[in-house]
Design a protein around this motif. Structure first.
Motif, mmCIF file in Angstrom:
data_model
loop_
_atom_site.group_PDB
_atom_site.id
_atom_site.type_symbol
_atom_site.label_atom_id
_atom_site.label_comp_id
_atom_site.label_asym_id
_atom_site.label_seq_id
_atom_site.Cartn_x
_atom_site.Cartn_y
_atom_site.Cartn_z
ATOM 1 N N ALA A 51 0.860 -1.185 0.000
ATOM 2 C CA ALA A 51 0.000 0.000 0.000
ATOM 3 C C ALA A 51 0.892 1.230 0.000
ATOM 4 C CB ALA A 51 -0.914 -0.006 1.221
ATOM 5 N N GLY A 52 0.917 1.938 -1.113
ATOM 6 C CA GLY A 52 1.772 3.115 -1.239
ATOM 7 C C GLY A 52 1.490 4.159 -0.178
ATOM 8 N N THR A 53 2.476 5.013 0.071
ATOM 9 C CA THR A 53 2.334 6.068 1.070
ATOM 10 C C THR A 53 1.076 6.885 0.792
ATOM 11 O OG1 THR A 53 4.739 6.229 1.151
ATOM 12 C CG2 THR A 53 3.501 8.014 2.165
ATOM 13 N N GLY A 54 0.262 7.071 1.831
ATOM 14 C CA GLY A 54 -0.952 7.860 1.686
ATOM 15 C C GLY A 54 -2.213 7.047 1.503
ATOM 16 N N VAL A 55 -2.074 5.729 1.319
ATOM 17 C CA VAL A 55 -3.267 4.880 1.179
ATOM 18 C C VAL A 55 -4.058 4.853 2.484
ATOM 19 C CG1 VAL A 55 -4.026 2.466 0.956
ATOM 20 C CG2 VAL A 55 -2.422 3.439 -0.706
ATOM 21 N N GLY A 56 -3.346 4.932 3.613
ATOM 22 C CA GLY A 56 -4.008 4.807 4.914
ATOM 23 C C GLY A 56 -4.175 3.358 5.286
ATOM 24 N N LYS A 57 -3.080 2.606 5.204
ATOM 25 C CA LYS A 57 -3.164 1.151 5.354
ATOM 26 C C LYS A 57 -3.538 0.704 6.754
ATOM 27 C CE LYS A 57 1.899 0.702 5.628
ATOM 28 N NZ LYS A 57 2.052 0.721 7.071
ATOM 29 N N SER A 58 -3.141 1.456 7.795
ATOM 30 C CA SER A 58 -3.450 0.981 9.148
ATOM 31 C C SER A 58 -4.954 0.945 9.397
ATOM 32 C CB SER A 58 -2.716 1.808 10.206
ATOM 33 O OG SER A 58 -2.957 3.183 10.025
ATOM 34 N N VAL A 544 8.101 13.283 8.565
ATOM 35 C CA VAL A 544 8.210 14.735 8.754
ATOM 36 C C VAL A 544 7.426 15.431 7.643
ATOM 37 C CG1 VAL A 544 9.765 16.697 9.074
ATOM 38 C CG2 VAL A 544 10.514 14.411 9.745
ATOM 39 N N PRO A 545 6.099 15.490 7.775
ATOM 40 C CA PRO A 545 5.323 16.216 6.775
ATOM 41 C C PRO A 545 5.538 17.719 6.926
ATOM 42 C CG PRO A 545 3.902 15.469 8.555
ATOM 43 C CD PRO A 545 5.261 14.906 8.834
ATOM 44 N N ARG A 603 4.585 13.079 2.377
ATOM 45 C CA ARG A 603 3.837 12.417 3.446
ATOM 46 C C ARG A 603 2.350 12.757 3.433
ATOM 47 N NH1 ARG A 603 6.425 8.311 4.481
ATOM 48 N NH2 ARG A 603 5.270 8.083 6.427
ATOM 49 N N ASN A 604 1.953 13.770 2.660
ATOM 50 C CA ASN A 604 0.523 14.078 2.528
ATOM 51 C C ASN A 604 0.287 14.797 1.201
ATOM 52 O OD1 ASN A 604 0.973 16.941 2.885
ATOM 53 N ND2 ASN A 604 1.102 16.582 5.091
ATOM 54 N N THR A 605 -0.961 15.094 0.906
ATOM 55 C CA THR A 605 -1.314 15.656 -0.404
ATOM 56 C C THR A 605 -0.808 17.080 -0.595
ATOM 57 O OG1 THR A 605 -3.448 16.337 0.521
ATOM 58 C CG2 THR A 605 -3.390 14.224 -0.631
ATOM 59 N N LYS A 606 -0.425 17.766 0.479
ATOM 60 C CA LYS A 606 0.037 19.150 0.368
ATOM 61 C C LYS A 606 1.554 19.265 0.256
ATOM 62 C CE LYS A 606 -3.918 20.973 2.955
ATOM 63 N NZ LYS A 606 -4.360 21.688 4.181
ATOM 64 N N ASP A 607 2.269 18.186 0.541
ATOM 65 C CA ASP A 607 3.729 18.227 0.482
ATOM 66 C C ASP A 607 4.223 18.399 -0.959
ATOM 67 O OD1 ASP A 607 4.196 18.000 3.157
ATOM 68 O OD2 ASP A 607 4.712 15.879 3.142
ATOM 69 N N ARG A 608 5.309 19.138 -1.093
ATOM 70 C CA ARG A 608 6.024 19.250 -2.365
ATOM 71 C C ARG A 608 7.511 19.203 -2.075
ATOM 72 N NH1 ARG A 608 4.513 21.418 -7.095
ATOM 73 N NH2 ARG A 608 6.230 22.915 -7.131
ATOM 74 N N GLY A 609 8.266 18.584 -2.980
ATOM 75 C CA GLY A 609 9.697 18.545 -2.729
ATOM 76 C C GLY A 609 10.478 17.853 -3.831
ATOM 77 N N VAL A 610 11.806 17.918 -3.673
ATOM 78 C CA VAL A 610 12.734 17.372 -4.656
ATOM 79 C C VAL A 610 13.517 16.226 -4.036
ATOM 80 C CG1 VAL A 610 14.745 17.890 -6.103
ATOM 81 C CG2 VAL A 610 12.957 19.601 -5.801
ATOM 82 N N VAL A 611 13.664 15.147 -4.805
ATOM 83 C CA VAL A 611 14.543 14.044 -4.419
ATOM 84 C C VAL A 611 15.778 14.112 -5.302
ATOM 85 C CG1 VAL A 611 14.829 11.549 -4.243
ATOM 86 C CG2 VAL A 611 12.612 12.586 -3.719
ATOM 87 N N CYS A 612 16.949 14.152 -4.684
ATOM 88 C CA CYS A 612 18.212 14.226 -5.418
ATOM 89 C C CYS A 612 19.018 12.948 -5.178
ATOM 90 C CB CYS A 612 19.033 15.430 -4.965
ATOM 91 S SG CYS A 612 18.154 16.994 -5.041
#
Length: 659
Positions: A51-58, A544-545, A603-612
């Motif tokens: 279950a990808g991040t944000g599915v709410g698997k628990s 850390v959202p 970590r949530n729908t509002k997060d934005r960021g870069v992976v390097c």
């Protein structure tokens, strides 16, 4: 109403969760997982769910577990790896379910027995002065006060406790008086066991689960099905739980609990019958101390000055000069136990006697290399020297003790597949008859994320030049991201080498190991422009959202080091089976770890960021595609560092958009 319909309604736009959770969003993936979990429980089959991040698997497994449990009068165990997730279940997710289902649902969290305060041992420690320092005496008295109103669960004690204190006051089955105990009616452990027996859902950690399995399932109440969350960590847990870890420090601590001549503390000075034999007992303990020093000095000599770890392939690498002294100590303690009248002291002697014998047997097992399915190694970290072993292949043990014991075993995590294929972990777990469900993250990675792949750095095996280039590149990236970064390394040595070469003018730098993990994360969240450099445990489980984590830098693809003893054992075993160790183990393991690291950013729908990613092997090596193809679909990718500046510029205030 059918349970399937109840589940669909609960997760719908106007359902139970939306009425309780103001930010609840209907997610098709969450409903699909919940229905699949219920079907697996109801039809008695095994299931693996990524279950990808944000599915709410628990929540996606907790609701069907609760409904199935109540409808069928069955008990379910939920097992997690981290305390973080365990706390989330206990303090957030399961209380939400209770508010929906009412008092019908009963839940109990279970800790290992040593985590429960034993009031008799606590009072005996005070009455007999079974502590080494005035500071420990003060600690014990503070615990006594806490016990009058606290939970009795030592893991919930508000301050860290020293190892010697924990060993003195924790519940110990070898030292339990049961109904004869004067504190029987107040026993925290017995009160907890009563709650366990009434519970529909038991929450445990993976280590306790396998302690229960090793004890033929006699520790926990009987249960009917299992949910393993954070299931990608199971092989690691099983391999090490059923292995050996024994250090000179742990043996010396055991000896100091028996008698510490420097402080005249320990159990021996409290025994009336020991006075006439004090000299003889002292000689036995001196012999043990000397043998420990000599034995581990021999072990240390097997390592060169540059080595801190070495695999052991031949039995009896050193003379077992500890065997006879430990036998003598065992016999001495047994004799004292038989002469002692005080039941409290008899209980302590029983426990110390058994621990002494366990140490002796562990040393013998290590030197004999008795298990052909284990790898053995020695390790040194400053003055601490240890004997270690771990299982090579866990699949048969896992199949025998888990899959073949229970009709329904459900394993879930955000990372169970490699290139969207479950085969790797299914083989490692021996999970041949296991159904599969792959659910993508609902996050919009196309809008929320940018992947930057650096191509100009030297290869990581050119360490000195790689570290220098890494430091330069990281400084350049941090200017563009305005700090707000988590930098992941594959070793502390690499972290230190890169950090030494970095400019440190503009941001607060937080270094793993320089403060407790919770404190580092607290500061990282609060000081939004700070930069956290970390390794190992920070690749997974860190949440850390928000703006503080807007940039994730992965310095190197997370392959295990080639000379890791367990990796050597696994690769040899795979070659014997005619399989390629790199493609059948090393690469899949690295991909799963890489995906865990990647998952720290959004970590949530509002997060934005870069992976390097600073390791150009992801582009230049043929196996790099396995890493890239395991990332979310439609992920924007660039080789141009200026695209990072453009990405953040597109945000109205050059940071995460919380509007």
């Amino acid at each position: 109403m059918l349970i399937e319909e109840r589940i669909k309604i609960a997760f719908s736009k106007n359902g139970d969760f939306s009425r309780i959770l103001p930010d609840f969003e209907e997610r098709a993936e969450q409903t699909k997982m919940a229905l699949a979990v219920f079907t697996a429980l109801n039809n008695s089959h095994h299931l693996m769910v990524e279950a990808g991040t944000g599915v709410g698997k628990s929540l996606a497994y907790c609701l069907p577990v609760a409904l199935w449990s109540k409808a069928n009068k069955k008990r379910v165990v939920v097992s997690t790896y981290t305390k973080l997730l365990q706390n989330q279940l206990i303090k957030k997710d399961l209380p939400i379910l209770k508010s929906i289902l009412g008092d019908e649902l009963s839940v109990a969290v279970i800790y290992g027995q040593e985590n429960y305060l034993c009031l008799r041992r606590l009072n005996a420690s005070i009455n007999y002065g079974l502590f080494d320092t005035f500071e420990q005496a003060a600690e014990i008295n503070e615990v006594l006060e806490w016990s009058k109103s606290g939970s009795g669960i030592l893991a919930e004690y508000p301050a860290p406790l020293s190892p010697n204190i924990l060993e003195r006051i924790g519940r110990d089955s070898d030292n339990c008086f049961s109904t004869k105990c004067p504190f029987h009616n107040q026993c925290f452990y017995l009160q907890a066991k009563k709650r366990w027996q009434q519970a529909d859902i038991l929450v445990v950690n993976h280590y306790l689960f396998f302690a229960n399995a090793e004890a033929d399932y006699h520790i926990l109440p009987k249960f009917d099905a299992i949910i393993f969350d954070e299931a990608h960590r199971l092989e690691e847990v099983v391999a090490h739980y059923f292995g050996i870890e024994l250090s000179n420090y742990s043996i010396l601590r055991l000896l100091s609990l028996i008698y510490n001549p420097r402080t005249n503390r320990g159990i021996i000075p409290r025994l009336v019958h020991s006075r006439s034999k004090r000299v003889e007992i002292g000689q036995v303990l001196d012999e043990c101390h000397n043998a420990v020093t000599e034995f581990f000095a021999q072990i240390r000599q097997k390592l060169s000055e540059e080595e801190f770890k070495r695999r052991i392939k031949e039995p009896n690498i050193v003379n077992n000069n500890l065997d006879e002294p430990l036998k003598k100590l065992y016999n001495t303690l047994s004799e004292l136990k038989n002469k002692e009248d005080d039941p409290d002291l008899v209980g302590e002697l029983i426990s110390l006697t058994k621990r002494t014998e366990k140490v002796r047997q562990a040393i013998a097992r290590f030197l004999d290399l008795e298990d052909k399915n284990s790898v053995y190694w020695i390790e040194a970290a400053q003055e601490r020297i240890s004997l270690n072993s771990a299982l090579i292949d866990c699949s048969r043990l896992f199949a025998d003790k888990v899959f073949n014991k229970f009709p329904s075993v459900i394993m879930t995590s955000a990372t169970l597949t490699v290139n969207r294929d479950f085969s790797f972990l299914k083989h490692r777990f021996g999970a041949n008859n296991c159904q599969e469900l792959l659910l993508d993250s609902p996050f919009n990675y196309q809008r929320q994320t940018l992947l930057y792949l650096a191509q100009t750095l030297p290869l990581p095996n050119d360490e000195d030049n790689f570290y220098t280039a890494c430091a330069r590149m990281i400084n350049e990236i941090l200017k563009l991201s305005q700090g707000r970064a988590l930098i992941l390394f594959t070793s502390y040595q690499a972290l230190k080498a890169v950090y030494e070469r970095m400019k440190k003018d503009n941001f607060t730098f937080l270094i793993q190991g320089e403060a407790p993990v919770f404190k580092l994360l607290e500061t990282f969240r609060e000081d939004v422009s700070s930069v956290l450099l970390a390794t190992q445990s920070f690749w997974q489980g860190v949440d850390v959202p928000g703006e503080a984590l807007s940039c994730l830098i992965i310095t190197r693809l997370p392959f295990d080091v080639p000379d890791d003893p367990r990796l050597e054992g696994v690769t040899e075993s795979l070659r014997e089976q005619g399989r390629d160790p790199f493609y059948s183990f090393q690469l899949p393991q690295a991909v799963l770890r890489f995906r865990q690291g990647f998952g720290r950013l959004i970590r949530n729908t509002k997060d934005r960021g870069v992976v390097c990613v600073l390791d150009k092997r992801i582009v230049e090596r043929s196996y790099g595609k396995f890493f890239l193809e395991s990332l979310p679909k439609k992920l924007p990718m660039t080789f141009n560092i200026n695209a990072i500046a453009q990405f953040f510029k597109n945000d109205k205030i050059a940071n995460k958009n919380f509007s």
